[in-house]
Scaffold this active site. Structure first.
Site, PDB file in Angstrom:
ATOM      1  N   HIS A 176     -50.000 -18.602  49.232  1.00 50.15           N
ATOM      2  CA  HIS A 176     -50.301 -18.442  50.661  1.00 50.15           C
ATOM      3  C   HIS A 176     -50.982 -17.084  50.840  1.00 50.15           C
ATOM      4  O   HIS A 176     -50.369 -16.102  51.269  1.00 50.15           O
ATOM      5  CB  HIS A 176     -49.029 -18.536  51.497  1.00 50.15           C
ATOM      6  CG  HIS A 176     -48.694 -19.931  51.915  1.00 50.15           C
ATOM      7  ND1 HIS A 176     -49.476 -20.645  52.806  1.00 50.15           N
ATOM      8  CD2 HIS A 176     -47.692 -20.769  51.549  1.00 50.15           C
ATOM      9  CE1 HIS A 176     -48.956 -21.846  52.977  1.00 50.15           C
ATOM     10  NE2 HIS A 176     -47.880 -21.949  52.225  1.00 50.15           N
ATOM     11  N   ASP A 215     -48.099 -19.328  55.747  1.00 53.67           N
ATOM     12  CA  ASP A 215     -46.645 -19.342  55.655  1.00 53.67           C
ATOM     13  C   ASP A 215     -46.023 -18.604  56.837  1.00 53.67           C
ATOM     14  O   ASP A 215     -45.034 -19.051  57.428  1.00 53.67           O
ATOM     15  CB  ASP A 215     -46.185 -18.723  54.334  1.00 53.67           C
ATOM     16  CG  ASP A 215     -46.827 -17.363  54.032  1.00 53.67           C
ATOM     17  OD1 ASP A 215     -47.787 -16.969  54.725  1.00 53.67           O
ATOM     18  OD2 ASP A 215     -46.360 -16.695  53.099  1.00 53.67           O
ATOM     19  N   TYR A 245     -66.841 -25.251  61.216  1.00 56.19           N
ATOM     20  CA  TYR A 245     -66.075 -24.990  62.414  1.00 56.19           C
ATOM     21  C   TYR A 245     -66.923 -24.219  63.427  1.00 56.19           C
ATOM     22  O   TYR A 245     -67.665 -23.301  63.062  1.00 56.19           O
ATOM     23  CB  TYR A 245     -64.836 -24.162  62.091  1.00 56.19           C
ATOM     24  CG  TYR A 245     -63.966 -24.743  61.000  1.00 56.19           C
ATOM     25  CD1 TYR A 245     -63.912 -26.116  60.772  1.00 56.19           C
ATOM     26  CD2 TYR A 245     -63.190 -23.924  60.200  1.00 56.19           C
ATOM     27  CE1 TYR A 245     -63.114 -26.645  59.775  1.00 56.19           C
ATOM     28  CE2 TYR A 245     -62.378 -24.444  59.197  1.00 56.19           C
ATOM     29  CZ  TYR A 245     -62.353 -25.809  58.989  1.00 56.19           C
ATOM     30  OH  TYR A 245     -61.562 -26.328  57.993  1.00 56.19           O
ATOM     31  N   GLU A 284     -43.291  -8.166  56.963  1.00 58.47           N
ATOM     32  CA  GLU A 284     -42.577  -9.293  57.553  1.00 58.47           C
ATOM     33  C   GLU A 284     -41.922  -8.954  58.888  1.00 58.47           C
ATOM     34  O   GLU A 284     -41.676  -9.866  59.698  1.00 58.47           O
ATOM     35  CB  GLU A 284     -41.518  -9.799  56.579  1.00 58.47           C
ATOM     36  CG  GLU A 284     -42.086 -10.472  55.342  1.00 58.47           C
ATOM     37  CD  GLU A 284     -40.999 -10.959  54.404  1.00 58.47           C
ATOM     38  OE1 GLU A 284     -41.089 -12.106  53.935  1.00 58.47           O
ATOM     39  OE2 GLU A 284     -40.042 -10.189  54.148  1.00 58.47           O
TER      40      GLU A 284
END
Length: 384
Positions: free
Chosen positions: A94, A99, A290, A362
């Site tokens: 990832h 994630d 895109y 995190e």
């Protein structure tokens, strides 16, 4: 804090250690669906023909419906061996933060399920964002924005370009249109010792590459950002054979669709002129990918207010939108949308997207999850 920090980080680490590539997100989808059901949400699986998952927290139809979207797929990248929370699957990683995106939306889903708003919230977990044509279009075609009608949609992307504690959000273009091209140049093959008896596509391609890289600097208005990159050159790999043909592959990025059309036209003209001068032929396959991600004004203001209500977060303007592409643009073309950046950068987390050393702070994830939860609740508590 209504979102559960420890759970969000635990989920992120699970996803990070069990990455699945585009179109292979079976176990990821199953894990998400089980969690959503455990919180009492109605869950649809295989939405759009792939592994798309949609959880719905149904509310009063007199109130608005908002969708919170996360992408699910990983990349074929071999992760830095020094990482502590490292992928358990060699060659898959990832490396773009999906994630984290899943974990943040799950955190918001749990919090909202425990204390539901008046209206409806949909939680969209989308497969294969990294592989064009992307999963967003398939999910839209499957009716994910209907039954009930979604009135607005938001998503995030973690980035080390913004420091931990910041949320990047602005009205207008925040991600670029993302196109690909293949250019085949065909000449006449022969021995490398007698080039005068050939039409050398390698030499011709070299001139085209130089000219292509001058299109943006000499043909496009300098105040309009654009990138044209030739990223691959392929032919037979022999020392003494001039090949018959050569293939160039690359990408075009911009925020203005008129610029996209202009670049495409110039690429065709340049290739035609150079090939004609040397007696070669060519075929240009230009694939529109895109569209640009355009943040709608009211949805942007919704996110900004949510950030302002979080004491540990600070909203910052996206002054230099990245030239990366995102198929969230397809959702935002169908409904008013806002795409914000969750800052995860620090002294130790500086690597860019898709890098083998990509790592994030995190502690930023609960902040992004709170933005989802607060914005979702605020929007869904509004009457239509």
């Amino acid at each position: 804090m209504k979102v559960d920090k420890e759970k969000i980080i635990t989920w992120r680490r699970y996803f990070h250690q069990h990455p699945e590539l585009s179109g292979e997100e079976q176990q990821t989808a199953l894990f998400i669906a089980q969690l959503l059901r455990s919180w009492g949400l109605a869950v649809s699986e295989h939405v759009g023909g792939g592994y798309g998952v949609v959880g719905m927290l149904a509310g009063d139809p007199e109130y608005k419906c908002i969708a919170l979207r996360a992408d699910m797929d990983a990349l074929p990248v071999l992760e830095d061996a020094t990482h502590t929370c490292r992928s358990l699957i060699e060659g898959k990683m990832h490396a773009c933060g999906h994630d984290a995106h899943m974990a943040m939306v799950l955190g918001a889903a749990e919090a909202l399920a425990k204390d539901p708003p008046a209206g409806t919230v949909k939680f969209i977990f989308q497969p294969h964002e990294e592989r064009k044509p992307g999963g967003a279009g398939e999910m839209v075609a499957a009716g994910v924005l209907d039954n009930p009608h979604v009135d607005g949609i938001i998503a995030t992307h973690v980035t080390n370009s913004f420091p931990f504690g910041s949320i990047g959000i602005s009205t207008g273009a925040v991600m670029a249109a993302s196109d690909d091209f293949d250019l085949i140049v065909t000449g006449k093959s022969g021995h490398g010792a007698i080039p005068h008896e050939t039409v050398d596509p390698v030499a011709i391609a070299a001139q085209i590459i130089t000219a292509y890289h001058e299109i943006v600097s000499r043909k496009i208005n300098p105040i309009l950002p654009a990138v044209l990159s030739v990223c691959s050159v392929n032919t037979i790999q022999t020392h003494n054979v001039i090949p018959e043909s050569i293939v160039l592959k690359g990408t075009v990025r911009c925020f203005d669709l008129q610029v996209r059309d202009q670049i495409r036209t110039e690429m065709q003209r340049v290739a035609a002129g150079i090939c004609a001068a040397w007696g070669a032929s060519f075929e240009l396959d230009y694939v529109e990918g895109y569209p640009p991600v355009i943040n709608e004004r009211e949805m942007t203001a919704l996110v900004q207010r949510a950030v302002k209500s979080i004491g540990a977060a600070q909203a910052v303007a996206v002054e230099r939108p990245p030239m990366g592409g995102e198929d969230f643009a397809i959702f935002a073309n169908q409904r008013p949308g806002a795409f914000f950046f969750t800052g995860t950068g620090s002294a130790r987390c500086q690597a860019p997207w898709h890098d083998y050393a990509f790592a994030i702070e995190e502690d930023a994830l609960p902040l992004g999850s709170q933005v989802f939860e607060i914005a979702g609740r605020t929007f869904a508590n509004q009457k239509k």
